[in-house]
Enzyme design. Structure first.
Site, PDB file in Angstrom:
ATOM      1  N   GLY A  13     -17.907  13.263 -27.403  1.00  0.00           N
ATOM      2  CA  GLY A  13     -18.604  12.206 -28.319  1.00  0.00           C
ATOM      3  C   GLY A  13     -18.259  12.073 -29.768  1.00  0.00           C
ATOM      4  O   GLY A  13     -17.043  11.966 -29.677  1.00  0.00           O
ATOM      5  N   LYS A  80     -16.657   0.312 -49.632  1.00  0.00           N
ATOM      6  CA  LYS A  80     -15.347   1.154 -49.805  1.00  0.00           C
ATOM      7  C   LYS A  80     -14.131  -0.062 -50.371  1.00  0.00           C
ATOM      8  O   LYS A  80     -13.983  -0.839 -49.337  1.00  0.00           O
ATOM      9  CB  LYS A  80     -14.966   1.901 -48.985  1.00  0.00           C
ATOM     10  CG  LYS A  80     -13.518   2.644 -49.459  1.00  0.00           C
ATOM     11  CD  LYS A  80     -12.920   3.476 -48.254  1.00  0.00           C
ATOM     12  CE  LYS A  80     -11.388   3.944 -48.577  1.00  0.00           C
ATOM     13  NZ  LYS A  80     -10.705   4.973 -47.687  1.00  0.00           N
ATOM     14  N   ILE A 350      -9.963   7.954 -38.882  1.00  0.00           N
ATOM     15  CA  ILE A 350     -10.831   6.969 -38.057  1.00  0.00           C
ATOM     16  C   ILE A 350     -10.121   5.688 -37.913  1.00  0.00           C
ATOM     17  O   ILE A 350     -10.205   5.329 -36.609  1.00  0.00           O
ATOM     18  CB  ILE A 350     -12.282   6.470 -38.919  1.00  0.00           C
ATOM     19  CG1 ILE A 350     -13.074   7.727 -39.003  1.00  0.00           C
ATOM     20  CG2 ILE A 350     -12.770   5.285 -38.246  1.00  0.00           C
ATOM     21  CD1 ILE A 350     -14.606   7.562 -39.830  1.00  0.00           C
TER      22      ILE A 350
END
Length: 512
Positions: A13, A80, A350
């Site tokens: 996960g 950001k 990411i």
């Protein structure tokens, strides 16, 4: 007999697993014969320090059907707009530069770098070609309440609480996208005669069969390494940082300003990240254990945080710099930490998950017979991306003028610099990064502008032939005037960062 690919099984996960599940499920939503199952252990904690993203996250969440308002409310999110690198060049107190997320004014029409170099003015490259550095300096947000979800006045990504992000994605994937969630421990992996994975056997849920298995088991790399035997290719001879100490720091007051950029401050043997989310700052010291002890590294982190660090603990995370020799083998593909990891200097972890999931979703093999073709393309693209990220991270180190420790001196040794980066640095000495062949992919992780911001932010100089600039001189001059006007307009019209976040949480943004 053709074997269709219909059942996707994601093992693990966290951010990697749930982002991958969401991207694939959203792309293939409505197919009655297509299933996405995510199997994760109820006993494995999430690493949970990846708190910076790239602007790609906006389109990723939008494609998944996620409400940006819900995301802000549930993931402690903030905007950001880039990163500020402090003390990387000389180590002096006011040494610093921005790598913003906005492209230079009129990018694609004119390369402003040689014109800025030729002008030899006092303003930084960032401020001369883009508004975002000044927006960040003044603590402003990249949009207003009148700007719809995922739209922007200044390009932006997010800071987020990784511990809240994965459960948020889980709920969305299961409730809105039909992802099947199995909480169970993997006890065995069952193989086919051709070397493919047939199923995983779990303690709590029995066998889970699949046609394509995505390994999101983190550093454990249960499938790609444990079963498929794909080796790990280290790059610690290029990037020396191998340890991180993470610390969550509360704000002084509920209305304390929130920086709308990541702050990366160089230290004696590494650097400290400082990321603002709504309720706290996430800080951490990334360093080379060959150049500094854990105890000294923690002292530097506590000195940076100041009195607020008293009573706070630092969590130690080992970094294994590098990636798999191949990412997709047979019917198994690695995504996230199972594929590799690099120090989180430019939030590449990411974005690599997003890009990998996007390829898998868009190029989903129709059947097993064509899977190896898709796998070869995936591996070629992913290898290229890892190589470019390694080059780009190393660029931050090789441009330093610091000689105050072995760490900084070792980072500029030629043998630690990839050949491709050495070639580019030689090229850029005589011609600035521009619309040349060095960045020719449709989806570069870092566009040529990113290299320009780092190079000229750190004082790199390119020899400019002023006579060759005449043709574009008026276009460049106009672009810089337009940038100055845009900067003035944004500074006057954008709200304070925390003020906008508070309004989003209270009232919500306009849905798309």
């Amino acid at each position: 007999m053709v074997t269709p690919v219909r059942n996707i099984v994601i093992v693990g996960g966290g951010t990697a697993g749930w982002l991958t599940a969401g991207v694939i499920a959203a792309r293939h939503q409505g197919r009655a014969d297509f299933t996405v199952t995510l199997v994760e252990s109820p006993n494995v904690p999430i690493i949970g320090v990846g708190e910076g993203t790239w602007p790609t996250m906006r389109s990723t969440l939008s494609r998944m059907g996620v409400s940006e308002t819900d995301f802000f409310r549930e993931c402690d999110a903030a905007f950001k707009q880039g990163a500020y690198f402090a003390r990387w060049t000389t180590g002096a107190p006011h040494d610093g530069y921005y790598h913003p997320l906005m492209l230079p004014q009129s990018f694609g029409q004119v390369n402003l770098a040689p014109h800025w170099l030729a002008a030899d003015g006092d303003d930084s490259f960032c401020n001369s070609v883009c508004s975002q550095g000044r927006i960040c300096d003044e603590g402003l947000a990249p949009k207003t309440m009148a700007t719809a979800e995922y739209d922007a006045l200044a390009n932006y990504a997010y800071h987020l609480d990784a511990g809240k992000f994965a459960p948020f994605l889980q709920r969305h994937c299961c409730e809105k996208l039909g992802v099947r969630h199995v909480l169970a421990d993997v006890e065995d992996v069952l193989m086919r005669d051709n070397g493919d994975i047939r199923a995983i056997r779990t303690t709590q849920a029995g066998e889970v069969e699949g046609d394509l298995f995505v390994d999101c088991t983190g550093f454990k790399a249960l499938l790609i390494e444990g079963v498929m035997g794909v080796p790990f290719k280290p790059c610690n001879d290029i990037l020396f940082c191998d340890t991180a100490l993470a610390m969550q720091v509360p704000y002084d007051a509920p209305d304390s300003p929130i920086a709308s950029h990541t702050i990366s401050t160089a230290q004696s043997a590494g650097w400290i990240w400082d990321i603002g989310v709504q309720s706290r700052r996430g800080t951490g010291h990334v360093y080379s254990s060959n150049h500094i002890s854990d105890e000294e590294a923690e002292r530097e982190l506590r000195a940076y945080v100041g009195p607020a660090a008293e009573g706070l603990s630092a969590r130690k995370i080992k970094i294994r710099s590098g990636h798999r020799e191949t990412f997709w083998k047979g019917n198994c593909v690695a995504v996230g930490l199972a594929a590799g990891f690099l120090e989180p200097l430019e939030a590449s972890a990411i974005v690599l998950i997003e890009l990998s999931a996007k390829i898998i979703a868009e190029q989903m093999p129709a059947n097993r017979e064509v899977m190896d073709i898709v796998a070869r393309r995936f591996n070629a693209t992913t290898h290229y991306r890892w190589g470019r990220i390694i080059d780009f991270l190393k660029l931050h180190y090789v441009l330093t003028q610091r000689t105050d420790s072995d760490f900084w001196r070792d980072n500029v040794r030629p043998e630690s610099i990839p050949d491709r980066l050495q070639d580019l640095l030689l090229l850029w000495k005589y011609q600035p990064p521009g619309f040349h062949e060095e960045f020719d992919r449709v989806e570069e992780v870092f566009p040529v502008a990113s290299y320009q911001y780092v190079l000229y932010g750190m004082g790199f100089r390119t020899e400019v032939d002023r006579g060759a600039l005449t043709r574009d001189a008026s276009l460049a001059s106009r672009a810089m005037r337009e940038n100055a006007a845009m900067t003035q307009k944004l500074r006057a019209g954008l709200p304070r960062h925390r003020d906008l976040i508070d309004k989003i949480v209270s009232h919500g943004l306009q849905p798309v």
